[in-house]
Design an enzyme around this catalytic site. Sequence first.
Site, PDB file in Angstrom:
ATOM      1  N   TYR A 142       0.823  -1.214   0.000  1.00 33.83           N
ATOM      2  CA  TYR A 142       0.000   0.000   0.000  1.00 33.83           C
ATOM      3  C   TYR A 142       0.858   1.266   0.000  1.00 33.83           C
ATOM      4  CZ  TYR A 142      -4.702  -1.833   0.868  1.00 33.83           C
ATOM      5  OH  TYR A 142      -5.921  -2.433   0.748  1.00 33.83           O
ATOM      6  N   LYS A 189       2.796 -15.456   2.636  1.00 35.67           N
ATOM      7  CA  LYS A 189       3.087 -16.187   1.400  1.00 35.67           C
ATOM      8  C   LYS A 189       4.590 -16.449   1.410  1.00 35.67           C
ATOM      9  CE  LYS A 189       1.745 -17.831  -2.620  1.00 35.67           C
ATOM     10  NZ  LYS A 189       0.895 -19.021  -2.749  1.00 35.67           N
ATOM     11  N   ASP A 221      -3.200 -18.217   0.357  1.00 32.54           N
ATOM     12  CA  ASP A 221      -4.166 -18.870  -0.535  1.00 32.54           C
ATOM     13  C   ASP A 221      -4.941 -19.948   0.224  1.00 32.54           C
ATOM     14  OD1 ASP A 221      -1.733 -20.192  -0.317  1.00 32.54           O
ATOM     15  OD2 ASP A 221      -1.603 -20.789  -2.416  1.00 32.54           O
ATOM     16  N   ASP A 245      -6.617  -6.874   4.074  1.00 35.36           N
ATOM     17  CA  ASP A 245      -7.711  -6.186   3.388  1.00 35.36           C
ATOM     18  C   ASP A 245      -8.610  -7.209   2.701  1.00 35.36           C
ATOM     19  OD1 ASP A 245      -9.168  -4.022   2.209  1.00 35.36           O
ATOM     20  OD2 ASP A 245      -8.102  -4.426   0.329  1.00 35.36           O
ATOM     21  N   ASP A 249     -12.684  -8.778   3.997  1.00 31.51           N
ATOM     22  CA  ASP A 249     -13.923  -8.726   3.192  1.00 31.51           C
ATOM     23  C   ASP A 249     -14.481 -10.142   3.027  1.00 31.51           C
ATOM     24  OD1 ASP A 249     -13.690  -5.958   2.755  1.00 31.51           O
ATOM     25  OD2 ASP A 249     -14.341  -6.153   0.662  1.00 31.51           O
TER      26      ASP A 249
HETATM   27  C1  IPM Z   1     -10.484  -0.864   3.848  1.00 37.40           C
HETATM   28  C2  IPM Z   1     -10.662  -0.242   2.496  1.00 37.40           C
HETATM   29  C3  IPM Z   1      -9.455   0.637   2.166  1.00 37.40           C
HETATM   30  C4  IPM Z   1      -8.257  -0.270   2.121  1.00 37.40           C
HETATM   31  C5  IPM Z   1      -9.586   1.452   0.880  1.00 37.40           C
HETATM   32  C6  IPM Z   1     -10.815   2.332   0.892  1.00 37.40           C
HETATM   33  C7  IPM Z   1      -8.351   2.255   0.601  1.00 37.40           C
HETATM   34  O1  IPM Z   1     -10.876  -1.200   1.519  1.00 37.40           O
HETATM   35  O2  IPM Z   1     -10.387  -0.118   4.829  1.00 37.40           O
HETATM   36  O3  IPM Z   1     -10.461  -2.085   3.936  1.00 37.40           O
HETATM   37  O4  IPM Z   1      -7.955  -0.892   1.089  1.00 37.40           O
HETATM   38  O5  IPM Z   1      -7.570  -0.359   3.139  1.00 37.40           O
HETATM   39 MN    MN Z   2     -11.000  -3.227   2.279  1.00 39.62          MN
END
Ligand code: IPM
Ligand code: MN
Length: 371
Positions: A142, A189, A221, A245, A249
């Site tokens: 990042y 990884k 993975d 990240d 999700d």
């Molecule tokens: C999160 C979001 C952010 C990230 C984006 C909005 C930059 O997806 O907080 O998980 O990738 O960290």
């Molecule tokens: Mn995110």
Amino acid sequence: MNLKIAALAGDGIGPEVILQAKKALHAIGLVFDHEFVFEDAFVGAIAIEKTGNPLPEQTLNLCLNTDAVLFGAIGDPKYDNNPDAKVRPEQGLLKLRKSLGLFANIRPIKPYASLLNSSPLKKEIIQGADFIIFRELTGGVYFGEKKLNEAGTIASDLCEYSEEEITRVSHLAFKSAQNRRKKLTMVDKANVLETSRLWRRVVKKVSENYSDVALDFLFVDNAAMQIILNPRQFDVLLTENLFGDILSDEASVITGSIGLLASASLGKTNALFEPIHGSYPQATGKNIANPIASILSAAMLLEYFGLNKEAKKVYEAVEKAIEYNVVTEDLNTDSKFGTNEVGDFVANFILSKDDLYFKIDNIKIGQSTIV
Ligand code: IPM
Ligand code: MN
């Protein structure tokens, strides 16, 4: 306790959901005799619109001089559809994380009993799952150097980590594991990446201070598969920025809606609390966005300041809302309740001394005394 809180609503549904978190905190303040003072500031696409900068100086200064930051959401289709845009809303959040030194992002994953059927995953698989993802937040790909050759045909993003960056987040993750089921899984990884091999060496070294915590390792993975195959095996997951990240999700699917997941981003001296969801632009202004992630982020804020009774009350209010089906349409397609109504229910529950008032037939939504 007196707390000054920067409220950065951001874009899309951010303002709507953060309003519900403020209502919950206001109610907690009244019941437990605390004073929470909010100061609003712009961040993201709205800040670009107003000032040309996704993180205006004024916003950053406010955040540096408050006790904590409550963050809404960031992002706008205008930029999502144009990845080449030089100034982007996300830069505001990334710069904020870096400037406040928020190196650890903590994302708890635990399905609510009454929502076990809301997940596309089988109930037998997700029942009893309860883990926390510790995501390193200010390093890795990042923040590494980004390059594009002049012809625009070759690009690279550097993934860099130092021992120190790995050490500080690892300590937090191990401490958390000590207070839980004493298991820490490091996700990397290491069969391919040099940074992952460094992570392993450093995490092993840190683990010597936590002999009561069992440490194991998973390649990312495989971890992505294990999270939905057998999520109960996890207690604390520790990983780098990008993997965290993506995995968080994915893990949100276990809870039934990404609208339920809160997070805390902690540094040495600063703390920021935000839902893990994005700005959900299609829902903006429609009163349909789920405010629970934002409300739970406020609960994490309370915990951060040691206000555990207060946080517990917020968790209880959210549990009741879910139990009574006072939820937004992401959790119940026929729901007649919107963002505001869920927020009112939570605030009213906190204010109410008498649980019986909240018998389902008695719920008179929209009659909050504090809106
Ligand atoms: C999160 C979001 C952010 C990230 C984006 C909005 C930059 O997806 O907080 O998980 O990738 O960290
Ligand atoms: Mn995110």
